[in-house]
Design an enzyme around this catalytic site. Structure first.
Site, PDB file in Angstrom:
ATOM      1  CG  ASP A  51      27.632 -20.551  38.879  1.00 20.10           C
ATOM      2  OD1 ASP A  51      26.854 -19.433  38.804  1.00 20.10           O
ATOM      3  OD2 ASP A  51      27.997 -21.158  39.716  1.00 20.10           O
ATOM      4  CD  GLU A  53      27.947 -22.578  43.663  1.00 23.80           C
ATOM      5  OE1 GLU A  53      27.379 -22.261  44.695  1.00 23.80           O
ATOM      6  OE2 GLU A  53      26.997 -22.622  42.643  1.00 23.80           O
ATOM      7  CG  HIS A 192      22.290 -22.916  44.813  1.00 23.42           C
ATOM      8  ND1 HIS A 192      22.659 -21.650  44.563  1.00 23.42           N
ATOM      9  CD2 HIS A 192      20.949 -23.320  45.271  1.00 23.42           C
ATOM     10  CE1 HIS A 192      21.348 -20.978  44.857  1.00 23.42           C
ATOM     11  NE2 HIS A 192      20.521 -21.880  44.966  1.00 23.42           N
ATOM     12  CG  ASP A 197      24.229 -23.180  39.289  1.00 22.59           C
ATOM     13  OD1 ASP A 197      23.409 -24.090  39.315  1.00 22.59           O
ATOM     14  OD2 ASP A 197      24.232 -22.413  40.458  1.00 22.59           O
TER      15      ASP A 197
END
Length: 635
Positions: A51, A53, A192, A197
């Site tokens: 994952d 960001e 988030h 995540d």
């Protein structure tokens, strides 16, 4: 060395009679499958759930701020990867509010070009998983490309796509990560942040795979098509592909009672059969066939040519209800010049001895044709070129005093031998021209049609011109096919070899147009002992009635196309391996795209432009067509 005589199943010992085992319907094949045959069970697959960001929605305008990844296999966590990343610019306020990652947090952190080597090493040899994978993997690929790191090409699994397949909208309002994590009671709540995540996505992945298992998604190879819209009933038949060999050959789908439903061929039996249980298969008939199938029986072949020949023979032998082609090769029509006092043209289903020019040969035949319409068009191409009778009754040598001529005689399209308008010798001259055009030189037919097409085109009667073109094309196809068939069928034995792509040689033995044995020799081995052994065990073939072969027309065409491939060498062949230099093949392009025919039409049309017949006569026939002599045809 892989090789067989075509009378025994592939893999049999030369000279030892064997039979193909017929498993009882509903039982497993008598083969112990390897892990490679079955595939990789999902419990043995190492996944890396990743994952990211980022500072925005696209790699072109945004950068990565955090990477989190979890390596897992068989439900056990093997390792984790987490790092903040300096995107090279400020983090937008709304992103900071959403993720909690601020500009001050990422300032001084490693840049993505410093992080990528460690991350790529972490994911080496694994399957990448992400929720909305195009987003996360897209950013990683763009970064690797920008900084000159080769992307390793890992298989990618998107849990969004899998969840849409496994979890209905009646169960969840949407397929967002937070919604699915709550539905599957994930141990970690998405927040988030990349690692949290990724951990939640691990639980979502396991929950989705548990639901897909009963649908036949049990191996790594199944994941590539797991999100496809495949009916549940068809996907559940996926187990029929287990244990099939990854080799060229033939496969049979069998239904209740061992009925052969469908026969196919493939360079990899396993991969081809698996495709029937995915969205790659769109045919409704195949969906119905798979629903009836209870087992798949493979026949491994030494070469692709052998596989294609076996397919044709099995289809002709078993007439599977879901095979549309090659089911009745013996019904393909030929155009025949009859053997009687006043010969005519007829359409027949079989070439039979009828007192042809040489023992073992029939009178002139062309074909076989794909259907009755093509045979009729070729017959008409000859009839509009030559003044040959078209009545079907058998004429006596001495005309009946009470006989009357037909309308074709009044139109000048028949010499009327029925009423004595043409004696047997004069009619025989016309027959000789027809035989010459069918067997040796089709130029008279080409000239008549080229002139007619040119005249019709000049008059802008394009539909009629197209009909004449198609008529000529049908004749040339049939004449060329007969000449090719005659060329190979009169040879009692032909041996040819072609270099194999992995080394060694593909060797075939052909007898009277029938593939009787084939072998693939190992790289670096002397092929001559293999050829000797192959000749000793090859299938026998009886002499056919020429121009027919000892095999089906489609099989003979397959063998001829193989022999015409670049690199094929003739090891043993008798005299007469040739077609007439002015034969029908000269008017057709080898690729079958009509280039040769079009060029011939343009050339002949230009030569005959000054003598082209008019287009206003009654009917398509050439009423003033001169009688062509054999010498004219050969000029």
């Amino acid at each position: 060395m892989l090789g067989t005589g075509l009378t025994s199943p592939a893999g049999s010992v030369p000279g030892r009679p064997t039979t193909t085992p017929r498993p009882t319907p509903g039982t497993a094949l008598p083969v112990q499958p390897t892990f490679d045959d079955v595939g990789t069970p999902l419990s043995d697959v190492t996944f890396v759930v990743v994952d990211l960001e980022t500072t925005g929605g696209t790699p072109a305008t945004a950068g990565i701020t955090e990477i989190g990844a979890v390596k897992v296999r068989g439900g056990e966590v093997l390792g984790e990867f987490q790092t903040l990343v300096d995107p090279g610019g400020p983090v937008p306020p709304f992103i900071a509010a959403l993720t909690g990652i601020s500009t001050s947090m990422v300032r001084g952190q490693p840049r993505i070009e410093q992080v990528l080597p460690a991350f790529l090493e972490f994911v080496r040899g694994t399957v990448l998983v992400a929720h909305n994978a195009p987003f996360d993997i897209g950013f990683l690929k763009a970064a690797a490309r920008e900084h000159g790191y080769p992307w390793p090409g890992n298989q990618v699994v998107d849990t969004v796509a899998l969840a849409r397949r496994a979890v209905s909208r009646d169960e969840v309002p949407n397929h967002k990560l937070a919604t699915l994590a709550a539905f599957f009671r994930a141990a970690v709540t998405p927040e988030h942040r990349a690692l949290a995540d990724a951990r939640a996505t691990v639980d979502v992945l396991h929950g989705v795979l548990d639901r897909l298992g009963p649908l036949g998604i049990t191996h790594l190879e199944d994941l590539a098509t797991a999100a496809d819209p495949v009916p549940v009933g068809r996907r559940r038949k996926r187990h029929l592909a287990d244990g099939l060999p990854d080799a060229p050959g033939v496969y049979q789908f069998r239904g209740p009672g061992g009925e052969v439903l469908y026969v196919g061929t493939a360079t990899s039996i396993r991969n081809r059969v698996r495709s029937y249980f995915t969205a790659a298969e769109h045919r409704r008939r195949m969906d119905e066939m798979v629903g009836l199938a209870e087992q798949v029986v493979p026949i491994v072949c030494g070469t692709v040519l052998e596989a294609r020949v076996r397919e044709l023979r099995l289809i002709a032998e078993t007439s599977p209800r879901y095979n549309r082609r090659s089911r009745a090769p013996e019904r393909l029509p030929w155009v025949r010049l009859t053997a009687e006092p006043y010969p005519r043209l007829s359409i027949v289903r079989q070439v039979r001895p009828d007192g042809g020019p040489r023992p073992g040969e029939a009178e002139a035949h062309i074909g076989p044709f794909s259907g009755q319409a093509a045979a009729r068009a070729a017959l008409e191409a000859l009839q509009v070129t030559f003044r040959l009778r078209q009545c079907t009754r058998r004429l006596p040598r001495v005309p009946d005093a009470a006989a009357g001529a037909c309308a074709l005689a009044d139109m000048g399209r028949c010499g009327a031998p029925c009423v004595g308008g043409q004696d047997e010798q004069g009619y025989g001259d016309v027959v000789a021209q027809v035989r010459q055009a069918m067997l040796v030189d089709p130029r008279p037919v080409v000239e008549v049609h080229a002139a007619r097409i040119a005249a019709l085109t000049a008059a802008e009667r394009f539909e009629e011109a197209a009909e004449w073109r198609d008529q000529l094309d049908a004749f040339l196809r049939g004449a060329a096919r007969a000449q090719r068939s005659r060329r190979i069928s009169h040879h009692a034995q032909l041996v040819a070899a072609r270099p194999h792509e992995q080394g060694g040689w593909e060797i075939v033995v052909v007898r009277h147009g029938r593939l009787c044995a084939t072998v693939t020799t190992p790289a670096g081995a002397d092929p001559r002992p293999a050829i000797d052994a192959l000749l000793a065990t090859a299938e026998e073939a009886t002499m056919p009635t020429l121009p027919a072969s000892a095999a089906s027309p489609e099989e003979t065409d397959l063998v001829l196309r193989w022999l015409e491939q670049p690199g094929v060498r003739l090891v043993e062949v008798g005299e007469g391996w040739a077609c007439p230099v002015r034969g029908a093949e000269a008017y057709r392009h080898r690729a079958g795209d009509g280039t040769g025919l079009a060029a011939a039409l343009r050339r002949v049309a230009a030569e005959s432009a000054t003598t082209a017949p008019g287009v206003d006569g009654a009917g398509p026939a050439r009423t003033d067509a001169p009688v062509h002599t054999g010498a004219d045809s050969a000029a």
